[in-house]
Write an enzyme that holds these catalytic residues in place. Structure first.
Site, short mmCIF file in Angstrom:
data_model
loop_
_atom_site.label_atom_id
_atom_site.label_comp_id
_atom_site.label_asym_id
_atom_site.label_seq_id
_atom_site.Cartn_x
_atom_site.Cartn_y
_atom_site.Cartn_z
N TRP A 33 -44.86 6.47 -28.28
CA TRP A 33 -43.85 6.54 -29.35
C TRP A 33 -44.50 6.17 -30.67
O TRP A 33 -45.34 5.26 -30.73
CB TRP A 33 -42.69 5.59 -29.05
CG TRP A 33 -41.51 6.25 -28.39
CD1 TRP A 33 -40.34 6.60 -28.99
CD2 TRP A 33 -41.37 6.63 -27.01
NE1 TRP A 33 -39.49 7.19 -28.08
CE2 TRP A 33 -40.09 7.23 -26.87
CE3 TRP A 33 -42.21 6.56 -25.89
CZ2 TRP A 33 -39.63 7.72 -25.65
CZ3 TRP A 33 -41.76 7.06 -24.69
CH2 TRP A 33 -40.48 7.63 -24.57
N TRP A 35 -43.48 4.85 -33.95
CA TRP A 35 -43.50 3.55 -34.65
C TRP A 35 -43.81 2.40 -33.69
O TRP A 35 -44.32 1.38 -34.11
CB TRP A 35 -42.26 3.32 -35.51
CG TRP A 35 -40.90 3.05 -34.92
CD1 TRP A 35 -40.39 3.53 -33.76
CD2 TRP A 35 -39.89 2.23 -35.51
NE1 TRP A 35 -39.10 3.08 -33.61
CE2 TRP A 35 -38.75 2.28 -34.66
CE3 TRP A 35 -39.79 1.47 -36.68
CZ2 TRP A 35 -37.56 1.60 -34.93
CZ3 TRP A 35 -38.61 0.80 -36.95
CH2 TRP A 35 -37.52 0.86 -36.09
N TYR A 81 -38.37 10.64 -17.53
CA TYR A 81 -37.78 10.55 -18.86
C TYR A 81 -37.07 11.85 -19.21
O TYR A 81 -37.56 12.94 -18.92
CB TYR A 81 -38.90 10.31 -19.90
CG TYR A 81 -38.37 10.22 -21.32
CD1 TYR A 81 -37.87 9.03 -21.81
CD2 TYR A 81 -38.34 11.35 -22.14
CE1 TYR A 81 -37.36 8.95 -23.11
CE2 TYR A 81 -37.83 11.28 -23.44
CZ TYR A 81 -37.35 10.08 -23.92
OH TYR A 81 -36.84 10.00 -25.18
N ASP A 163 -31.17 4.53 -32.34
CA ASP A 163 -30.54 5.68 -31.70
C ASP A 163 -29.01 5.75 -31.76
O ASP A 163 -28.45 6.77 -32.11
CB ASP A 163 -30.97 5.75 -30.22
CG ASP A 163 -32.48 5.75 -30.06
OD1 ASP A 163 -33.19 5.47 -31.04
OD2 ASP A 163 -32.95 6.03 -28.95
N GLU A 392 -36.64 -5.67 -24.41
CA GLU A 392 -36.60 -4.64 -25.45
C GLU A 392 -35.74 -5.13 -26.63
O GLU A 392 -36.09 -4.96 -27.79
CB GLU A 392 -36.02 -3.35 -24.86
CG GLU A 392 -36.08 -2.16 -25.80
CD GLU A 392 -35.54 -0.88 -25.15
OE1 GLU A 392 -35.08 -0.93 -23.99
OE2 GLU A 392 -35.58 0.17 -25.81
C1 GLC Z 1 -35.71 3.64 -28.25
C2 GLC Z 1 -35.59 2.95 -29.59
C3 GLC Z 1 -36.67 3.45 -30.52
C4 GLC Z 1 -38.03 3.23 -29.85
C5 GLC Z 1 -38.08 3.82 -28.44
C6 GLC Z 1 -39.32 3.39 -27.66
O1 GLC Z 1 -35.50 5.00 -28.34
O2 GLC Z 1 -34.32 3.14 -30.14
O3 GLC Z 1 -36.61 2.80 -31.74
O4 GLC Z 1 -39.04 3.78 -30.63
O5 GLC Z 1 -36.98 3.39 -27.70
O6 GLC Z 1 -39.44 2.01 -27.61
#
Ligand code: GLC
Length: 426
Positions: A33, A35, A81, A163, A392
């Site tokens: 992912w 960010w 996923y 999200d 998380e």
């Molecule tokens: C979820 C979060 C998102 C993050 C992803 C992976 O989708 O909302 O911000 O990047 O998980 O951790």
């Protein structure tokens, strides 16, 4: 607790490290992912600088020709996923999604560069990333700010990284659910469904993906074609901070054109941010570009905006706002105001506290002289970890750990906070 927190955090980072990229957590999020990786690199750098540069380099190897850096890179197949590569169908050599995520990369790269012990390596790596980072920022202003307002819109909630925020509820009503191909969610098989988005939200997420796919992922068309166009102050705050940091990095390498352009984007964006300010809440709010109206939803996005070089007076007000929220939520900063009836302390971005958000807010507040509030946020972040582990996200009132466990960026932020390194350039 037998081991020191930093050792436990290091262990989480190692567990999720697949060699050249790190998964957010195994099972629930089995790919790279955007960010997550950039913020993870900040934590990794404390143990292995070369590895931290590699984390960001790997992400940028999958940058699109138009400059966009995708939100997920599907390095290898994993049917655990949904929605996987076949749903996105972006036609990339290594499959990626077709949307982006908050551009923390330049912020992270500049920070890695500034505090690197291995100067030669840092120069080489930052120098090589500089034009790529700049191309991504240029993409934002070209494709997501077609009217030249100074601020960019997101066209899918997943782009914001928040999200299922309450911020999207009204705008999401306009996103249809017709012709959504039947699908089986996988997230609710890995995590408690009570902690996750609803089915109705998922159908709309997928409707948008199908819509963009039908337009061939052509970024010259997607913004205008999307019924969902939101100007998010947190997202823009991150982008503007990254532009400001990239300008400084470009100066280091004598790249005047990049420096000037980045400074100009930061300046006009910061000025435009004033239009999102709410005196009533003492924070910024989202703007719905499709309807031309402000969104009455006091979420953490308007507080996260403090990561940008906004006026100190706004940071002072935001610090007060955080202190006020901390009176209701013992573990700030909640992703939504708990006094709002729509608040849900367990459901993802509708209330829970997230460490990455805390880290960036604390960083921005400290830069604006709000050291007491910044320190309070960091202290309570560490208390959350001691109490509830490397989750998380967390219920901001009772500290219940939610979502995935053994979570990479949570661990990276713990390392950062413990090292006090966010104080380096403030
Ligand atoms: C979820 C979060 C998102 C993050 C992803 C992976 O989708 O909302 O911000 O990047 O998980 O951790």
């Amino acid at each position: 607790m037998s081991k020191h927190l930093i050792d436990r955090a290091a262990e989480v980072l190692r567990t999720n490290d697949l060699g050249h990229y790190t998964v957010p957590t195994h099972g629930l999020y089995p790919f790279q992912w955007n960010w997550d990786s950039c913020l993870t690199a900040l934590g990794q750098a404390h143990f292995d600088e070369a590895r931290s540069w590699q984390e960001i380099e790997t992400l940028f190897e999958h940058q699109w020709e138009d400059g966009m850096v995708p939100h997920i890179v599907f390095h290898k197949e994993d049917d655990g996923y949904f929605p996987g590569p076949e749903v996105w169908d972006t036609g990339r050599p290594v499959p990626t999604t077709g949307i982006t995520q908050p551009p923390v990369a330049a912020f992270a790269v500049y920070r890695l560069f500034q505090r690197a012990k291995n100067r030669e390596l840092a120069k080489e790596k930052a120098r090589a990333l500089l034009p790529k980072l700049h191309a991504w920022h240029a993409w934002f202003f070209q494709c997501r700010d077609p009217q030249d307002t100074g601020l960019v819109a997101v066209i899918h909630p997943w782009e914001t990284g928040r999200d299922n925020s309450i911020d999207w509820d009204e705008a999401f009503e306009r996103v249809p659910t017709d012709n959504v191909k039947p699908f089986v969610r996988r997230d609710t098989q890995h995590a408690n469904p009570e902690h996750r988005p609803t089915q109705a939200q998922y159908e709309r997420y997928i409707w948008l993906v199908q819509k963009f796919r039908s337009l061939g992922w052509d970024n010259s068309k997607l913004h205008d074609a999307s019924p969902f166009q939101i100007v998010d102050p947190g997202f823009n705050g991150i982008l503007l901070r990254s532009c400001a940091d990239l300008a400084k990095l470009a100066e280091e390498f004598g790249e005047q054109t990049i420096a000037e352009e980045s400074r100009a984007w930061a300046a006009s964006g910061i000025a435009a941010m004033e239009s999102l300010w709410s005196d009533a809440y003492g924070q910024y709010l989202c703007f719905d570009r499709a309807t031309g109206s402000m969104i009455d939803s006091p979420s953490v996005a308007g507080i996260l905006a403090a990561v940008a070089p906004i006026p100190d007076a706004n940071k002072t007000t935001i610090a007060k706002r955080v202190e006020q929220l901390a009176e209701i939520a013992s573990y700030p900063v909640p992703s939504h105001d708990p006094t709002d009836p729509r608040f849900d302390g367990l459901r993802y971005w509708r209330g829970p506290t997230w460490l990455i958000v805390n880290y960036m807010i604390a960083d921005g507040l400290r830069a604006g002289g709000q050291t007491k509030t910044a320190a309070m946020i960091e202290k309570s972040s560490l208390e959350l970890i001691k109490k509830s582990g490397f989750a998380e996200y967390y219920d901001p009132i009772i500290a219940e750990p939610c979502g995935g466990t053994t979570f990479t960026w949570t661990a990276a932020m713990v390392v950062e906070i413990l090292s006090g390194s966010e104080r380096v350039n403030t």
